[in-house]
Write a protein that holds these residues in place. Sequence first.
Motif, PDB file in Angstrom:
ATOM      1  N   ILE A  42       0.841  -1.204   0.000  1.00 18.89           N
ATOM      2  CA  ILE A  42       0.000   0.000   0.000  1.00 18.89           C
ATOM      3  C   ILE A  42       0.875   1.253   0.000  1.00 18.89           C
ATOM      4  O   ILE A  42       0.609   2.216  -0.735  1.00 18.89           O
ATOM      5  CB  ILE A  42      -0.935  -0.009   1.222  1.00 18.89           C
ATOM      6  N   LYS A  43       1.937   1.243   0.798  1.00 19.05           N
ATOM      7  CA  LYS A  43       2.834   2.394   0.844  1.00 19.05           C
ATOM      8  C   LYS A  43       3.486   2.643  -0.503  1.00 19.05           C
ATOM      9  O   LYS A  43       3.610   3.791  -0.953  1.00 19.05           O
ATOM     10  CB  LYS A  43       3.909   2.167   1.912  1.00 19.05           C
ATOM     11  N   ALA A  44       3.895   1.572  -1.177  1.00 19.29           N
ATOM     12  CA  ALA A  44       4.532   1.721  -2.490  1.00 19.29           C
ATOM     13  C   ALA A  44       3.580   2.367  -3.501  1.00 19.29           C
ATOM     14  O   ALA A  44       4.004   3.161  -4.354  1.00 19.29           O
ATOM     15  CB  ALA A  44       4.999   0.360  -3.001  1.00 19.29           C
ATOM     16  N   ARG A  45       2.306   2.054  -3.399  1.00 17.54           N
ATOM     17  CA  ARG A  45       1.316   2.612  -4.328  1.00 17.54           C
ATOM     18  C   ARG A  45       1.017   4.079  -4.041  1.00 17.54           C
ATOM     19  O   ARG A  45       0.716   4.846  -4.951  1.00 17.54           O
ATOM     20  CB  ARG A  45       0.013   1.810  -4.250  1.00 17.54           C
ATOM     21  N   THR A  46       1.048   4.468  -2.760  1.00 19.77           N
ATOM     22  CA  THR A  46       0.563   5.799  -2.380  1.00 19.77           C
ATOM     23  C   THR A  46       1.654   6.819  -2.076  1.00 19.77           C
ATOM     24  O   THR A  46       1.354   8.005  -1.907  1.00 19.77           O
ATOM     25  CB  THR A  46      -0.343   5.685  -1.137  1.00 19.77           C
ATOM     26  N   THR A  47       2.905   6.398  -2.021  1.00 20.92           N
ATOM     27  CA  THR A  47       3.988   7.275  -1.566  1.00 20.92           C
ATOM     28  C   THR A  47       4.063   8.587  -2.338  1.00 20.92           C
ATOM     29  O   THR A  47       4.237   9.657  -1.754  1.00 20.92           O
ATOM     30  CB  THR A  47       5.340   6.548  -1.641  1.00 20.92           C
ATOM     31  N   ASP A  48       3.943   8.543  -3.639  1.00 18.14           N
ATOM     32  CA  ASP A  48       4.126   9.747  -4.451  1.00 18.14           C
ATOM     33  C   ASP A  48       2.829  10.504  -4.711  1.00 18.14           C
ATOM     34  O   ASP A  48       2.796  11.431  -5.526  1.00 18.14           O
ATOM     35  CB  ASP A  48       4.766   9.370  -5.793  1.00 18.14           C
ATOM     36  N   GLN A  49       1.769  10.119  -4.019  1.00 18.12           N
ATOM     37  CA  GLN A  49       0.476  10.752  -4.241  1.00 18.12           C
ATOM     38  C   GLN A  49       0.206  11.850  -3.201  1.00 18.12           C
ATOM     39  O   GLN A  49       0.777  11.844  -2.112  1.00 18.12           O
ATOM     40  CB  GLN A  49      -0.638   9.698  -4.133  1.00 18.12           C
TER      41      GLN A  49
END
Length: 320
Positions: free
Chosen positions: A188-195
């Motif tokens: 989940i962190k990998a998906r949302t980090t740059d958002q």
Amino acid sequence: MKGKPTMKHLMTVSLMLGLASAATAEVTVDNCGTTLSFEATPERIVVHDMNMTEMAFALGLQDKIVGLTGITGWYKTSPTFDAERGDIPELAPKYPSIENLVAASPDLFFAGWYYGMKPGGDVTPDTLAPFGIKTMILTESCVHLDKNRPTASMDLLFDDVLRLGQVMDVEAKAAGLVADWQTQLADIKARTTDQARPRVFLLDGPADAPFTAGKFAIPDAMIAAAGGMNVTHEMDTSWGRSAWETIAAANPEFLVLLDYQTGNGAADTFQFLKDHPVMAHTDAVKNERWIGLRYEELTPGPANIEAIEKMARAMHPDLF
């Protein structure tokens, strides 16, 4: 020489002594900054509240649980919970009394401050100790006695499961659970980090003053893990009250509404916000961006992990 011990005999004795030593080895864990020690694995435990009960169920401890407290007095249980509980009795529907606990003759009571115990109340680790009952305290709740504790992180869940696993001699199972959860959260962190991180407000039901989660409550860490930012992060408490004007000024973009599954559940709470004179003008309410989560999903327990994914999917629908 007759009677002289052989090497095989010496090795056997050494192994037996080693096993005896291991069987009687003391287990010591942290317990709100103090130590809690066990000379033997507890055989009879009582667990308070749904979230802590689900920790015990996740570790397969049903055969050691002689009673639950604080379940049916507040919550509706799921079919899954009921199936895992089986015929384990409930000793008290809300907070237990000393009499409730002593009658069950437990070795261990797993509870927390305002999760079955109150500072200065009738049931505390000190009042239970004379009856031979040791108390393991939910870490999130320790802030009620120690304001110097660190702000919330998912370690509140991980460490408690590992502690319970160590005390109950199921360390490998506990470590496996935590490793799986950490993998799920890393994805989940990998998906949302740059958002962009939406501003999130959590509300525990309609009220004159909003009851919500501050920086010491696990929902603060859950919101961060889901890729959001808790607008009440600066509240110097675990759970506490704010003011509607303060929340409206923060203009939350997303809402987490505690769903007690009564009436229309979280939908009723959202309607309350739509009708509220200041909250109705916030982005989250105007855009109808919210999710309802159950009590056990928002207090430290295994349900936190799925709840974080639910929040992440609702906040960042394009990423999943």
